[in-house]
Design an enzyme around this catalytic site. Sequence first.
Site, PDB file in Angstrom:
ATOM      1  N   ASN A   1      21.342  47.762  29.131  1.00 12.45           N
ATOM      2  CA  ASN A   1      21.348  48.194  27.740  1.00 12.45           C
ATOM      3  C   ASN A   1      20.894  47.095  26.788  1.00 12.45           C
ATOM      4  O   ASN A   1      20.697  45.946  27.186  1.00 12.45           O
ATOM      5  CB  ASN A   1      22.739  48.721  27.373  1.00 12.45           C
ATOM      6  CG  ASN A   1      22.676  49.873  26.396  1.00 12.45           C
ATOM      7  OD1 ASN A   1      21.965  49.816  25.407  1.00 12.45           O
ATOM      8  ND2 ASN A   1      23.439  50.912  26.677  1.00 12.45           N
TER       9      ASN A   1
ATOM     10  N   HIS B   1      24.431  24.037  33.187  1.00 19.62           N
ATOM     11  CA  HIS B   1      24.126  22.613  33.093  1.00 19.62           C
ATOM     12  C   HIS B   1      24.964  21.829  34.089  1.00 19.62           C
ATOM     13  O   HIS B   1      26.139  22.127  34.303  1.00 19.62           O
ATOM     14  CB  HIS B   1      24.423  22.093  31.678  1.00 19.62           C
ATOM     15  CG  HIS B   1      23.482  22.611  30.656  1.00 19.62           C
ATOM     16  ND1 HIS B   1      22.230  22.087  30.467  1.00 19.62           N
ATOM     17  CD2 HIS B   1      23.607  23.629  29.776  1.00 19.62           C
ATOM     18  CE1 HIS B   1      21.617  22.758  29.512  1.00 19.62           C
ATOM     19  NE2 HIS B   1      22.432  23.702  29.070  1.00 19.62           N
TER      20      HIS B   1
ATOM     21  N   THR C   1      34.660  34.893  36.136  1.00 24.78           N
ATOM     22  CA  THR C   1      34.450  33.562  36.692  1.00 24.78           C
ATOM     23  C   THR C   1      34.574  33.533  38.207  1.00 24.78           C
ATOM     24  O   THR C   1      34.203  32.551  38.828  1.00 24.78           O
ATOM     25  CB  THR C   1      35.475  32.571  36.102  1.00 24.78           C
ATOM     26  OG1 THR C   1      36.789  33.004  36.445  1.00 24.78           O
ATOM     27  CG2 THR C   1      35.344  32.481  34.577  1.00 24.78           C
ATOM     28  N   LYS C   2      35.128  34.623  38.797  1.00 28.72           N
ATOM     29  CA  LYS C   2      35.347  34.704  40.241  1.00 28.72           C
ATOM     30  C   LYS C   2      34.902  36.067  40.748  1.00 28.72           C
ATOM     31  O   LYS C   2      34.765  37.015  39.979  1.00 28.72           O
ATOM     32  CB  LYS C   2      36.825  34.500  40.556  1.00 28.72           C
ATOM     33  CG  LYS C   2      37.322  33.118  40.182  1.00 28.72           C
ATOM     34  CD  LYS C   2      38.759  32.922  40.539  1.00 28.72           C
ATOM     35  CE  LYS C   2      39.128  31.492  40.174  1.00 28.72           C
ATOM     36  NZ  LYS C   2      40.511  31.260  40.015  1.00 28.72           N
TER      37      LYS C   2
ATOM     38  N   LYS D   1      43.476  47.205  37.969  1.00 28.26           N
ATOM     39  CA  LYS D   1      43.940  48.242  38.890  1.00 28.26           C
ATOM     40  C   LYS D   1      42.806  48.626  39.826  1.00 28.26           C
ATOM     41  O   LYS D   1      41.658  48.261  39.613  1.00 28.26           O
ATOM     42  CB  LYS D   1      44.443  49.467  38.146  1.00 28.26           C
ATOM     43  CG  LYS D   1      43.372  50.240  37.387  1.00 28.26           C
ATOM     44  CD  LYS D   1      43.979  51.476  36.709  1.00 28.26           C
ATOM     45  CE  LYS D   1      42.900  52.349  36.107  1.00 28.26           C
ATOM     46  NZ  LYS D   1      43.446  53.585  35.569  1.00 28.26           N
TER      47      LYS D   1
END
Length: 164
Positions: free
Chosen positions: A62, A92, A144-145, A162
């Site tokens: 989108n 970086h 982040t994971k 959930k």
Amino acid sequence: MRIRYEIILWYSALLKSIPGKLGCILRNILLPYQKGINVTIWDHVQIDSPSKLIIGNNVSVNRGCILHAGGEIEIGNDVLIGPGVIIYSQNHSYRDLSKKIINQGYNTKKVNIDSNVWIATNAIILPGVTIGEGAVVAAGSVVTKDVVPNTIVGGNPAIFIKNC
């Protein structure tokens, strides 16, 4: 080298600004990413390093998204990416305290988005993340994971909410 880069920037800026279905068609024809069938890249989507971007079938990206594929991004089939989503596959490097960050280059890590995934508005996907099949990433999340298949995650940083 700088002139070539400047031309690429102008080309990308003009191409991403073309609205509507015509713009979607032109981006699919003219941008050098690998794509399946029925791929829709809406206007004002910034794609950096498009040659390292692989998109499956029936994918919609989108408006206002940023896909930075310097470390590769692979998107499966039947994926919905909402407005303003940012996906980064490089960052970086900043490990050497004796050097300025600007002089340390980049670290790259591939991002994988499996099939049948929905990434909602303004989510951020960071380098090295895999989003499992059938997963949903809530609006505004920072992932982040890795995301387990068939789960909903949300928040900053994104956590399990959930099962789907």
